[in-house]
Scaffold this motif. Structure first.
Motif, mmCIF file in Angstrom:
data_model
loop_
_atom_site.group_PDB
_atom_site.id
_atom_site.type_symbol
_atom_site.label_atom_id
_atom_site.label_comp_id
_atom_site.label_asym_id
_atom_site.label_seq_id
_atom_site.Cartn_x
_atom_site.Cartn_y
_atom_site.Cartn_z
ATOM 1 N N ARG A 187 0.864 -1.187 0.000
ATOM 2 C CA ARG A 187 0.000 0.000 0.000
ATOM 3 C C ARG A 187 0.891 1.225 0.000
ATOM 4 N N ARG A 188 0.569 2.199 -0.819
ATOM 5 C CA ARG A 188 1.337 3.443 -0.894
ATOM 6 C C ARG A 188 0.552 4.560 -0.219
ATOM 7 N N PHE A 189 1.276 5.435 0.485
ATOM 8 C CA PHE A 189 0.658 6.543 1.196
ATOM 9 C C PHE A 189 1.346 7.850 0.831
ATOM 10 N N GLY A 190 0.559 8.869 0.577
ATOM 11 C CA GLY A 190 1.035 10.240 0.460
ATOM 12 C C GLY A 190 0.287 11.046 1.506
ATOM 13 N N GLN A 191 1.013 11.857 2.257
ATOM 14 C CA GLN A 191 0.402 12.643 3.317
ATOM 15 C C GLN A 191 1.017 14.039 3.353
ATOM 16 N N MET A 192 0.252 14.987 3.873
ATOM 17 C CA MET A 192 0.741 16.362 4.021
ATOM 18 C C MET A 192 0.453 16.884 5.414
ATOM 19 N N PRO A 198 -1.517 20.580 11.885
ATOM 20 C CA PRO A 198 -2.325 19.803 10.937
ATOM 21 C C PRO A 198 -3.136 20.702 10.004
ATOM 22 N N LEU A 199 -3.388 20.196 8.809
ATOM 23 C CA LEU A 199 -4.158 20.959 7.828
ATOM 24 C C LEU A 199 -5.596 21.130 8.294
ATOM 25 N N GLU A 200 -6.171 22.272 7.976
ATOM 26 C CA GLU A 200 -7.540 22.573 8.413
ATOM 27 C C GLU A 200 -8.561 21.609 7.835
ATOM 28 N N ASP A 201 -8.323 21.099 6.616
ATOM 29 C CA ASP A 201 -9.309 20.236 5.964
ATOM 30 C C ASP A 201 -9.047 18.746 6.187
ATOM 31 N N ARG A 202 -8.257 18.413 7.206
ATOM 32 C CA ARG A 202 -7.959 17.005 7.465
ATOM 33 C C ARG A 202 -9.213 16.260 7.918
ATOM 34 N N ALA A 203 -9.184 14.960 7.721
ATOM 35 C CA ALA A 203 -10.289 14.119 8.186
ATOM 36 C C ALA A 203 -10.228 14.007 9.711
ATOM 37 N N GLU A 204 -11.355 13.724 10.298
ATOM 38 C CA GLU A 204 -11.413 13.569 11.749
ATOM 39 C C GLU A 204 -10.439 12.480 12.194
ATOM 40 N N GLY A 205 -9.650 12.779 13.211
ATOM 41 C CA GLY A 205 -8.704 11.819 13.746
ATOM 42 C C GLY A 205 -7.336 11.836 13.061
ATOM 43 N N ASP A 256 -4.033 12.382 4.914
ATOM 44 C CA ASP A 256 -3.880 11.423 3.820
ATOM 45 C C ASP A 256 -4.279 12.058 2.502
ATOM 46 N N MET A 257 -3.601 11.645 1.451
ATOM 47 C CA MET A 257 -3.881 12.146 0.109
ATOM 48 C C MET A 257 -4.379 10.988 -0.750
#
Length: 108
Positions: free
Chosen positions: A3-8, A88-95, A100-101
């Motif tokens: 599994r590949r992950f991109g995150q910011m 953390p980015l304002e539009d991040r998912a809860e938790g 994640d991108m």
């Protein structure tokens, strides 16, 4: 299956140089735990105050491996040092801490 992950995430402007310094010389045990938890090809890139991370996971139970990492004393000490530098980015998912991108293209 890999599994590949991109995150910011954003780093506070006053914390960028310290963040880079920490990653130039990670605390003992941190890199070993990352590998033990089946994370491969882990990279972090910077553009201004933003950090982009890429990694691959080749284990069988991502949630269990992340729980093992979170329970590790060396990792906890590392997070205690680096997390205060991040925003953390304002539009991040809860938790989410790192956001994640969605992967939209990949070529082997």
């Amino acid at each position: 299956m890999v599994r590949r992950f991109g995150q910011m995430i954003k780093v506070k402007p006053e914390g960028v140089e310290q963040y880079k310094a920490y990653h130039a010389n990670p605390f003992p045990g941190v890199n070993e735990m990352i590998k033990k938890c089946h994370l491969k090809n882990y990279s972090i890139y910077q553009r201004g105050d933003y950090m982009f991370s890429y990694f691959e996971y080749d284990g069988d139970d991502f949630e269990a491996d992340m729980a093992m990492m979170a329970a590790d004393p060396a990792t906890q000490k590392w997070w205690d040092a680096v997390k205060p530098l991040m925003e953390p980015l304002e539009d991040r998912a809860e938790g989410e801490f790192w956001s994640d991108m969605e992967e939209i293209y990949h070529l082997d």
